[in-house]
Design a protein around this motif. Structure first.
Motif, PDB file in Angstrom:
ATOM      1  N   UNK A   4       0.829  -1.196   0.000  1.00 14.74           N
ATOM      2  CA  UNK A   4       0.000   0.000   0.000  1.00 14.74           C
ATOM      3  C   UNK A   4       0.870   1.255   0.000  1.00 14.74           C
ATOM      4  N   UNK A   5       2.060   1.155  -0.594  1.00 14.96           N
ATOM      5  CA  UNK A   5       2.983   2.289  -0.608  1.00 14.96           C
ATOM      6  C   UNK A   5       2.320   3.512  -1.218  1.00 14.96           C
ATOM      7  N   UNK A   6       2.633   4.657  -0.650  1.00 11.99           N
ATOM      8  CA  UNK A   6       2.053   5.917  -1.109  1.00 11.99           C
ATOM      9  C   UNK A   6       2.689   6.374  -2.418  1.00 11.99           C
ATOM     10  N   UNK A   7       2.042   7.326  -3.054  1.00 15.73           N
ATOM     11  CA  UNK A   7       2.651   7.956  -4.220  1.00 15.73           C
ATOM     12  C   UNK A   7       3.848   8.764  -3.743  1.00 15.73           C
ATOM     13  N   UNK A   8       4.814   8.986  -4.616  1.00 17.98           N
ATOM     14  CA  UNK A   8       5.995   9.720  -4.184  1.00 17.98           C
ATOM     15  C   UNK A   8       5.653  11.176  -3.879  1.00 17.98           C
ATOM     16  N   UNK A   9       4.661  11.718  -4.542  1.00 17.06           N
ATOM     17  CA  UNK A   9       4.258  13.107  -4.279  1.00 17.06           C
ATOM     18  C   UNK A   9       3.828  13.275  -2.830  1.00 17.06           C
ATOM     19  N   UNK A  10       3.072  12.314  -2.313  1.00 14.12           N
ATOM     20  CA  UNK A  10       2.633  12.360  -0.916  1.00 14.12           C
ATOM     21  C   UNK A  10       3.837  12.254   0.018  1.00 14.12           C
ATOM     22  N   UNK A  11       4.746  11.348  -0.297  1.00 17.06           N
ATOM     23  CA  UNK A  11       5.941  11.146   0.521  1.00 17.06           C
ATOM     24  C   UNK A  11       6.802  12.404   0.538  1.00 17.06           C
ATOM     25  N   UNK A  12       6.995  12.996  -0.628  1.00 15.89           N
ATOM     26  CA  UNK A  12       7.826  14.198  -0.736  1.00 15.89           C
ATOM     27  C   UNK A  12       7.219  15.342   0.080  1.00 15.89           C
ATOM     28  N   UNK A  13       5.901  15.496   0.001  1.00 14.56           N
ATOM     29  CA  UNK A  13       5.224  16.569   0.729  1.00 14.56           C
ATOM     30  C   UNK A  13       5.416  16.395   2.233  1.00 14.56           C
ATOM     31  N   UNK A  14       5.284  15.175   2.732  1.00 13.54           N
ATOM     32  CA  UNK A  14       5.444  14.934   4.164  1.00 13.54           C
ATOM     33  C   UNK A  14       6.902  15.161   4.594  1.00 13.54           C
ATOM     34  N   UNK A  15       7.837  14.714   3.781  1.00 11.59           N
ATOM     35  CA  UNK A  15       9.252  14.917   4.106  1.00 11.59           C
ATOM     36  C   UNK A  15       9.581  16.410   4.148  1.00 11.59           C
ATOM     37  N   UNK A  16       9.026  17.160   3.216  1.00 11.05           N
ATOM     38  CA  UNK A  16       9.277  18.601   3.183  1.00 11.05           C
ATOM     39  C   UNK A  16       8.733  19.277   4.428  1.00 11.05           C
ATOM     40  N   UNK A  17       7.567  18.856   4.864  1.00  8.11           N
ATOM     41  CA  UNK A  17       6.977  19.428   6.087  1.00  8.11           C
ATOM     42  C   UNK A  17       7.859  19.132   7.303  1.00  8.11           C
ATOM     43  N   UNK A  18       8.439  17.950   7.340  1.00 10.11           N
ATOM     44  CA  UNK A  18       9.259  17.542   8.489  1.00 10.11           C
ATOM     45  C   UNK A  18      10.619  18.220   8.491  1.00 10.11           C
TER      46      UNK A  18
END
Length: 234
Positions: A4-18
């Motif tokens: 159920x891996x997320x799209x990379x766009x979602x991952x990138x957005x969360x990493x940027x927030x962190x």
């Protein structure tokens, strides 16, 4: 096993927030060498990096780094041809030299890997040229090659050496492994053929989506998940 891996766009957005925003995240990323740049690596540079990562495995990296000039001096700049001329007795003697970290098993691995590099260079012109032509879509296959044909290059040792040489690769850090397990990409032992294939396929999908290097994707995914700090090596 269902992924159920997320799209990379979602991952990138969360990493940027962190990490304090998109610009701050991008500042933490770096690109691998190009194929042309990899082809320009000398065989000695490749053997030196493989050897360094072997000695750093299970040891304090900074201590090995400080002692590395002594290694370079003692092992003739890691020229494979010179290493292959060294007898068991010569290697055993060098393994006791205080200028290096004294570990006979790892010292003998230098000569073993010099043989691997020499054999590859005979076929491809240089080990760097061999790395340049290896497809990123099967980077785990390259890990397997180093483990099988080389000495003490299994686990993350070979992958870290490739990263330092500039070959595009992901690294299965603790945070990345935690992500892959949490989202069902892998379960059980990471080294199983099934899991290795699943990891490679997931990275291939993320790369097709993002256009980024495996190296950049690896770091972004790790930064997006688990306990990590700005600037952590991955």
């Amino acid at each position: 096993m269902m992924s159920y891996a997320e799209s990379f766009a979602v991952i990138f957005h969360r990493a940027a927030e962190r990490k304090g925003g998109k610009a701050a995240l991008q500042a933490l990323l770096s690109k691998p060498r190009t194929a042309v740049q990899l082809s320009q690596l000398t065989d000695a540079e490749c053997l030196s990096e493989f050897s360094k990562k072997i000695f750093q495995s299970g040891f304090v990296w900074s201590v090995v780094e400080k002692k590395w000039p002594g290694f370079e001096e003692l092992f003739f700049g890691f020229e494979p041809e010179k290493m292959l001329l060294m007898s068991d007795e010569m290697l055993a003697a060098k393994a006791t030299d205080p200028r290096i970290i004294r570990n006979a098993t790892k010292v003998f691995a230098i000569r073993d890997n010099a043989l691997m590099i020499q054999q590859v260079a005979d076929q491809y012109g240089s080990f760097g040229a061999f790395l340049a032509q290896w497809p990123g879509e099967d980077i785990i296959g390259l890990w397997g090659y180093l483990k099988k044909q080389g000495s003490r290059l299994g686990g993350n040792t070979g992958a870290y050496a490739l990263r330092m040489l500039g070959k595009d690769t992901f690294i299965i850090s603790q945070d990345l492994e935690a992500y892959l397990r949490n989202f069902g990409v892998v379960e059980g032992g990471l080294t199983s053929q099934k899991n290795q294939k699943a990891i490679q396929q997931q990275f291939n999908l993320w790369q097709q989506e993002s256009g980024l290097s495996l190296q950049e994707i690896s770091k972004v995914v790790a930064f997006s998940f688990g306990d990590n700090h700005v600037g952590l090596k991955m």
